[in-house]
Structure formats: C-alpha cells, structure tokens
Design an enzyme around this catalytic site. Structure first.
Site, short mmCIF file in Angstrom:
data_model
loop_
_atom_site.label_atom_id
_atom_site.label_comp_id
_atom_site.label_asym_id
_atom_site.label_seq_id
_atom_site.Cartn_x
_atom_site.Cartn_y
_atom_site.Cartn_z
N TYR A 172 13.38 0.46 12.82
CA TYR A 172 12.04 0.08 12.34
C TYR A 172 11.74 -1.37 12.69
O TYR A 172 10.66 -1.70 13.20
CB TYR A 172 11.93 0.31 10.83
CG TYR A 172 10.61 -0.14 10.26
CD1 TYR A 172 9.47 0.64 10.42
CD2 TYR A 172 10.48 -1.36 9.60
CE1 TYR A 172 8.23 0.22 9.91
CE2 TYR A 172 9.26 -1.78 9.09
CZ TYR A 172 8.14 -0.99 9.25
OH TYR A 172 6.92 -1.41 8.76
N GLY B 187 -4.00 5.26 12.29
CA GLY B 187 -3.35 5.51 11.00
C GLY B 187 -4.30 5.26 9.84
O GLY B 187 -3.94 4.66 8.84
#
Length: 269
Positions: free
Chosen positions: A172, A15
């Site tokens: 999440y 990422g």
C-alpha cells in the site's frame, strides 16, 4: 477555505461512490461544478449520483456517472475514451480511488500487484489518456489523493509486484509513494495531498479513529479551486504545503517511475 463559485468547472473524481471521493464530489457540485463521478460499476456510480441528488440541493444535471474497474486496464482506457468524447474540456482530475492491499499477495488479470495497479497504475494511465481533455489553462490541474504513509515506502524497482517479499502495508505504501512521485512528473500540472487520517475503509491501515470523510474532502476540494495557487509537483498535508519524502521529487525517480509505469500499462513512447 475559499468558497469561490465553480460553476464553470468540470471535474472527474475517481472512487466517488464512498468516503472522501463521494464527499469531494458533493462539495464540488455544491459549489456549482459539473462532476463526473467514477465508480467501479455503472450501478455503484449511478447510486452515488442518485444519493447526492436526494440528500442535497445539487441539480441532477451537474452529475454524470462513469464506471471502470481499475483492476482492469482495458476498462480504464474505455473510461478515458468516453470522458474525452463527452467532456472535451476537463478542468480537474481528482485521482482518489484506492484500496487497501489485501492480506494475501494478489495480482490482477493485467499481471500487476492489485494495490499498485488500482492506486497508482490505473491513475497513471487515466491521466495520460485524458491529456487531450485536461485544460492547460491556468487553474487546470490534477490532484492526487495520496497518504502520509508514502514516507514509509520504497519502490521495489526489481520486483514492483512484491512477489518475492509481500507485506500489505509495504505494498500500500509503495502505491502511495508512486502516486506522490507522479505529481512531480513535468508532463502534468499536478499536486498530491494527504487529506488526514479519515474514517473510511482505509482507516485500519492508519489508526483506530479518524476525522470525517467530509473534513478530508475539504482539503482535496481546496486544491481543486482555481483561485488557490498551487506549486506544481508539490505535496500538501491537508492545507499546508510540506516537503514529501525525498524520493518523491528526485528527477531520476520521476523518470524511472514513468518508464516502469509505461511498461506495466503497455504504453509505448
């Protein structure tokens, strides 16, 4: 914070095309490290590398771009294979890539809830597959970029995809708890870190404002430095070692999560 030279180090940052990941890559490279920048597509990864070269004094030869869409586990396998082939010695793996769970329950082509796969399962698989390259020398380590929200989470063992009862915040938080638990897996030398609430794409999950990605990345980079001694399996809130949620270090939970992850990513003992 130590400013030791990292020119002998090779680090893979997942990422790395925006936010904390891009800043982590920049700070590591500015201290001399060879940085493997991971992006979702080859174009995004290349653009991130070009941006760093254009806006800093980093030598282009220090940066290598890699691509894999973490919603596809076959691409994670291909990424790992390429890294092991091209960089047979890897000093640091920064498991940073993450997405906010969407409002609507979403399942990947591999059959996993998307946040659980991108934020945890893909990193679990990548770390396992990179074992041949990850050095066992002192200073070699995995740094999982986790979140303080792991404290609000529980792992839904009977329904990890949360198909029966879905909430984006719970999904999440579950992915962040799993990533924190994984740092305590005895098979890897790893830590997890909450880099603070940062002004990134994930900010709406936390608050209305946060510190800069560069400030968050500094907490990650500190743990990548071999001169900074770490406690294996520990959890850090920025620069401070603190106790994670109790479940994060329970041997039973660590073993149970490993079994679940192996099942979901298709690994056999």
């Amino acid at each position: 914070m130590s400013d030791s030279d990292l020119s002998s180090r090779t680090a893979l940052v997942t990422g790395a095309t925006s936010g904390i990941g891009l800043e982590t890559a920049r700070q590591l490279a500015e201290r001399g490290a060879t940085v493997l920048l991971h992006g979702r597509t080859p174009e995004e990864a290349r653009a991130a590398a070009d941006h760093l070269v254009a806006t800093t004094g980093i030598d282009a030869t220090q940066l290598c771009s890699f691509a894999a869409d973490f919603t596809r586990l076959d691409e994670v396998e291909s990424l790992a294979n390429r890294v092991v082939t091209e960089h047979p010695r890897l000093d640091v793996l920064v498991n940073n890539a993450a997405l906010a769970a969407p409002e609507r329950h979403t399942v990947t082509a591999d059959g996993n809830e998307i946040a659980f796969q991108v934020n945890f399962l893909a990193h679990y698989l990548l770390t396992c597959l990179l074992e041949p390259a990850l050095t066992s020398d002192p200073g070699g380590r995995v740094v999982n970029v986790s979140s303080s929200l792991h404290r609000t989470a529980s792992i839904s063992w009977a329904d990890p995809n949360r198909a029966r009862r879905y909430s984006r915040l719970a999904a999440y938080a579950q992915s962040q708890l799993a990533l924190t638990v994984f740092a305590a897996d005895p098979r890897v030398t790893a830590v997890s870190v909450h880099p603070g609430v940062c002004d990134t794409a994930l900010l709406p999950l936390y608050a209305h404002e946060g510190v800069t990605p560069a400030e968050g990345a500094a907490s990650v980079v500190r743990l990548c430095d071999p001169t900074v001694e770490i406690v294996n399996g520990a959890y850090y809130d920025r620069a401070e070692r603190v106790e994670p949620a109790p479940a994060a270090t329970e041997d039973r939970t660590v073993r149970r999560l490993s079994k679940l992850a192996d099942l979901l990513v298709g690994r056999t003992a």
